[in-house]
Every structure is written in C-alpha cells, then in structure tokens.
Design a protein around this motif. Structure first.
Motif, PDB file in Angstrom:
ATOM      1  N   ALA A 237      16.500 -26.023  23.604  1.00  0.00           N
ATOM      2  CA  ALA A 237      17.256 -24.772  23.496  1.00  0.00           C
ATOM      3  C   ALA A 237      16.317 -23.570  23.416  1.00  0.00           C
ATOM      4  CB  ALA A 237      18.170 -24.822  22.279  1.00  0.00           C
ATOM      5  N   THR A 238      15.207 -23.716  22.704  1.00  0.00           N
ATOM      6  CA  THR A 238      14.218 -22.633  22.602  1.00  0.00           C
ATOM      7  C   THR A 238      13.636 -22.317  23.968  1.00  0.00           C
ATOM      8  OG1 THR A 238      13.670 -23.285  20.342  1.00  0.00           O
ATOM      9  CG2 THR A 238      12.046 -21.948  21.523  1.00  0.00           C
ATOM     10  N   PHE A 239      13.277 -23.354  24.722  1.00  0.00           N
ATOM     11  CA  PHE A 239      12.735 -23.121  26.066  1.00  0.00           C
ATOM     12  C   PHE A 239      13.777 -22.530  26.999  1.00  0.00           C
ATOM     13  CE2 PHE A 239       9.216 -26.191  25.056  1.00  0.00           C
ATOM     14  CZ  PHE A 239       8.189 -25.267  25.222  1.00  0.00           C
ATOM     15  N   HIS A 240      15.036 -22.917  26.827  1.00  0.00           N
ATOM     16  CA  HIS A 240      16.095 -22.330  27.656  1.00  0.00           C
ATOM     17  C   HIS A 240      16.190 -20.823  27.403  1.00  0.00           C
ATOM     18  CE1 HIS A 240      20.403 -22.888  29.413  1.00  0.00           C
ATOM     19  NE2 HIS A 240      19.601 -22.254  30.205  1.00  0.00           N
ATOM     20  N   GLU A 241      16.094 -20.420  26.141  1.00  0.00           N
ATOM     21  CA  GLU A 241      16.095 -18.991  25.812  1.00  0.00           C
ATOM     22  C   GLU A 241      14.910 -18.281  26.465  1.00  0.00           C
ATOM     23  OE1 GLU A 241      16.157 -18.516  21.584  1.00  0.00           O
ATOM     24  OE2 GLU A 241      18.112 -19.471  21.367  1.00  0.00           O
ATOM     25  N   LEU A 242      13.754 -18.944  26.463  1.00  0.00           N
ATOM     26  CA  LEU A 242      12.563 -18.363  27.097  1.00  0.00           C
ATOM     27  C   LEU A 242      12.792 -18.126  28.584  1.00  0.00           C
ATOM     28  CD1 LEU A 242       9.563 -20.230  25.504  1.00  0.00           C
ATOM     29  CD2 LEU A 242       9.663 -17.789  25.967  1.00  0.00           C
ATOM     30  N   PHE A 243      13.308 -19.140  29.277  1.00  0.00           N
ATOM     31  CA  PHE A 243      13.555 -19.006  30.711  1.00  0.00           C
ATOM     32  C   PHE A 243      14.598 -17.930  30.993  1.00  0.00           C
ATOM     33  CE2 PHE A 243      10.961 -22.519  31.627  1.00  0.00           C
ATOM     34  CZ  PHE A 243      10.925 -22.760  32.997  1.00  0.00           C
ATOM     35  N   ALA A 244      15.533 -17.751  30.072  1.00  0.00           N
ATOM     36  CA  ALA A 244      16.602 -16.771  30.257  1.00  0.00           C
ATOM     37  C   ALA A 244      16.193 -15.367  29.819  1.00  0.00           C
ATOM     38  CB  ALA A 244      17.838 -17.220  29.483  1.00  0.00           C
ATOM     39  N   SER A 245      14.957 -15.177  29.434  1.00  0.00           N
ATOM     40  CA  SER A 245      14.499 -13.850  29.005  1.00  0.00           C
ATOM     41  C   SER A 245      14.740 -12.833  30.108  1.00  0.00           C
ATOM     42  CB  SER A 245      13.002 -13.880  28.670  1.00  0.00           C
ATOM     43  OG  SER A 245      12.754 -14.717  27.568  1.00  0.00           O
ATOM     44  N   PRO A 246      15.276 -11.666  29.755  1.00  0.00           N
ATOM     45  CA  PRO A 246      15.584 -10.670  30.777  1.00  0.00           C
ATOM     46  C   PRO A 246      14.345 -10.021  31.403  1.00  0.00           C
ATOM     47  CG  PRO A 246      16.024  -9.800  28.591  1.00  0.00           C
ATOM     48  CD  PRO A 246      15.676 -11.245  28.416  1.00  0.00           C
TER      49      PRO A 246
ATOM     50  N   ALA B 192       9.612  -9.885  31.107  1.00  0.00           N
ATOM     51  CA  ALA B 192       8.387 -10.529  30.619  1.00  0.00           C
ATOM     52  C   ALA B 192       8.095 -10.153  29.163  1.00  0.00           C
ATOM     53  CB  ALA B 192       7.212 -10.168  31.509  1.00  0.00           C
ATOM     54  N   ALA B 193       8.381  -8.922  28.770  1.00  0.00           N
ATOM     55  CA  ALA B 193       8.105  -8.497  27.394  1.00  0.00           C
ATOM     56  C   ALA B 193       8.918  -9.328  26.389  1.00  0.00           C
ATOM     57  CB  ALA B 193       8.400  -7.009  27.218  1.00  0.00           C
ATOM     58  N   THR B 194      10.169  -9.585  26.703  1.00  0.00           N
ATOM     59  CA  THR B 194      11.002 -10.421  25.842  1.00  0.00           C
ATOM     60  C   THR B 194      10.476 -11.852  25.834  1.00  0.00           C
ATOM     61  OG1 THR B 194      12.915  -9.044  26.342  1.00  0.00           O
ATOM     62  CG2 THR B 194      13.366 -11.215  25.401  1.00  0.00           C
ATOM     63  N   ALA B 195      10.072 -12.334  26.993  1.00  0.00           N
ATOM     64  CA  ALA B 195       9.503 -13.682  27.080  1.00  0.00           C
ATOM     65  C   ALA B 195       8.243 -13.789  26.227  1.00  0.00           C
ATOM     66  CB  ALA B 195       9.199 -14.030  28.527  1.00  0.00           C
ATOM     67  N   VAL B 196       7.403 -12.767  26.245  1.00  0.00           N
ATOM     68  CA  VAL B 196       6.177 -12.768  25.430  1.00  0.00           C
ATOM     69  C   VAL B 196       6.535 -12.874  23.954  1.00  0.00           C
ATOM     70  CG1 VAL B 196       4.227 -11.348  24.666  1.00  0.00           C
ATOM     71  CG2 VAL B 196       4.720 -11.585  27.104  1.00  0.00           C
ATOM     72  N   ARG B 197       7.497 -12.073  23.504  1.00  0.00           N
ATOM     73  CA  ARG B 197       7.906 -12.120  22.097  1.00  0.00           C
ATOM     74  C   ARG B 197       8.433 -13.503  21.727  1.00  0.00           C
ATOM     75  NH1 ARG B 197       9.853  -7.188  23.459  1.00  0.00           N
ATOM     76  NH2 ARG B 197      12.025  -7.857  23.533  1.00  0.00           N
ATOM     77  N   ARG B 198       9.294 -14.041  22.557  1.00  0.00           N
ATOM     78  CA  ARG B 198       9.886 -15.355  22.269  1.00  0.00           C
ATOM     79  C   ARG B 198       8.820 -16.452  22.300  1.00  0.00           C
ATOM     80  NH1 ARG B 198      15.480 -14.761  25.835  1.00  0.00           N
ATOM     81  NH2 ARG B 198      16.525 -13.422  24.317  1.00  0.00           N
ATOM     82  N   LEU B 199       7.915 -16.376  23.251  1.00  0.00           N
ATOM     83  CA  LEU B 199       6.868 -17.390  23.356  1.00  0.00           C
ATOM     84  C   LEU B 199       5.905 -17.296  22.181  1.00  0.00           C
ATOM     85  CD1 LEU B 199       5.711 -19.731  24.916  1.00  0.00           C
ATOM     86  CD2 LEU B 199       4.488 -18.100  26.359  1.00  0.00           C
ATOM     87  N   ASN B 200       5.586 -16.092  21.739  1.00  0.00           N
ATOM     88  CA  ASN B 200       4.701 -15.946  20.582  1.00  0.00           C
ATOM     89  C   ASN B 200       5.308 -16.548  19.322  1.00  0.00           C
ATOM     90  OD1 ASN B 200       2.352 -14.860  21.650  1.00  0.00           O
ATOM     91  ND2 ASN B 200       3.129 -12.773  21.541  1.00  0.00           N
ATOM     92  N   VAL B 201       6.611 -16.423  19.154  1.00  0.00           N
ATOM     93  CA  VAL B 201       7.280 -17.048  18.007  1.00  0.00           C
ATOM     94  C   VAL B 201       7.094 -18.559  18.065  1.00  0.00           C
ATOM     95  CG1 VAL B 201       9.543 -17.529  16.962  1.00  0.00           C
ATOM     96  CG2 VAL B 201       8.951 -15.190  17.641  1.00  0.00           C
ATOM     97  N   LEU B 202       7.291 -19.135  19.251  1.00  0.00           N
ATOM     98  CA  LEU B 202       7.113 -20.579  19.420  1.00  0.00           C
ATOM     99  C   LEU B 202       5.668 -20.992  19.168  1.00  0.00           C
ATOM    100  CD1 LEU B 202       8.168 -23.394  20.401  1.00  0.00           C
ATOM    101  CD2 LEU B 202       7.427 -22.673  22.680  1.00  0.00           C
ATOM    102  N   LEU B 203       4.727 -20.278  19.763  1.00  0.00           N
ATOM    103  CA  LEU B 203       3.313 -20.638  19.617  1.00  0.00           C
ATOM    104  C   LEU B 203       2.810 -20.448  18.190  1.00  0.00           C
ATOM    105  CD1 LEU B 203       1.868 -19.217  22.958  1.00  0.00           C
ATOM    106  CD2 LEU B 203       2.320 -21.619  22.376  1.00  0.00           C
TER     107      LEU B 203
END
Length: 182
Positions: free
Chosen positions: A64-73, A75-86
């Motif tokens: 589900a976390t990765f699905h949210e990442l792929f659905a990021s509107p 790149a900036a949102t993807a960076v924030r979401r990926l940093n939380v995961l990492l």
C-alpha cells in the motif's frame, strides 16, 4: 536510462507487488505465505531464509505504501513519501554476486524482515529513479478500466498501457471501431 540490472529488476518487482493489490484490478496473489514465497522466487529476491505470517502482513502494508508512491501527483510528493519510507527502513549497502548476476549492491540490512528487505531494495531503486530525473517513467495504465502500474522502459517514454497485448490491444480495437462508426 543508466539504471543497473538490479535496479530494473527491483522496479519491475515493485510494480508487480503493487499490481497484486485488489484496487489495481488484478488478482490478489498476496493472500497467504505461499503467495509471498512464490513472488520472492519469481523475482529472484535473494537473502531471505524464511517467510512467516507476520512477513505477509508487513509486505501487504508495504504494498500500500508503494502504491501511494506510484500514485504521487509529482516528483516532489514522491520524494517526501519515499523519504518517510527510507527513514524507517534499516539499510546496509553490501556488494554481492549471485545467481549469474554481475557485481551489484544490495541495500537490505542483514537479518532484516522480508518487508524491510523489500523496502530497502525497492526504495533505493526508486530513489535512483528520482535522482536520475526519470520519475515520469513510473506510470499507471491509460486504459480506463485498468489501474495497474508499470515502468516505462521505452526510449522515448511513450508507453501508456501496462500490457500491449491486453489493455493496449483492447484500446486500439475500441479506437478503430469508433473511427469506423464515425
């Protein structure tokens, strides 16, 4: 796109993991430990000794976390979401050769859970994609009745369907029939 073979394998594996979610329209094969073991074998994920029911629960949450990442509107949102995961993933870089693959880097910490293992390898692969400015290669199928995700590896970034034989063919036939009716 200068991504190594293991990065491409990780990106393909994470898309397959996401596409196992019921909300993508595909069959949910991640319903039991055997399904998770089959996934790990299919994607040649190394360094995992045992898989337990707790791993299944954690990997389903990670999906589900990765699905949210792929659905990021963007790149900036993807960076924030990926940093939380990492930030919450134990990562240890380790050079290795196995299964006839050339020397490459694994990022999971020794003894980590299956979910942490996947979060580390897949998260780093996604991080490299962002750093290379290739985020737009992560796509959702353009067919109106399909929500599967995929990695666009085409040279000109023109792929729009998760599978040209199913969604692509179906949409091309529909467009042809609409033109014939017009």
């Amino acid at each position: 796109m200068p991504l190594s073979h293991d990065m491409l394998l990780s990106l393909t594996a994470v898309a397959d993991l996401i596409n196992s979610a019921p909300e993508t329209g595909g069959p949910d094969w991640l319903t039991d430990v055997a399904g998770l073991e089959a996934y790990l074998t299919r994607h040649r994920v190394s360094g995992i000794e045992t898989v337990a029911a707790a791993d299944l629960t954690q990997v389903r949450a990670l999906r589900a976390t990765f699905h949210e990442l792929f659905a990021s509107p963007d790149a900036a949102t993807a960076v924030r979401r990926l940093n939380v995961l990492l930030d919450r993933t134990p990562i240890t870089a380790h050079l290795t050769e196995h299964d006839d693959f050339p020397l490459h880097v694994h990022y999971f910490a020794p003894g980590s859970s299956v979910a942490d293992h996947l979060a580390a390898d897949f998260g780093v692969a996604l991080a490299h994609l962002l750093v290379e400015g290739e985020w737009e290669r992560l796509r959702t199928c353009a067919a109106p009745d399909c929500d599967k995700v995929f990695m666009d590896e085409s040279r000109n970034r023109s792929r729009v369907y998760c599978d040209s034989r199913t969604c692509g063919n179906r949409m091309h036939v529909a467009a042809y029939r609409a033109r014939r009716r017009a």
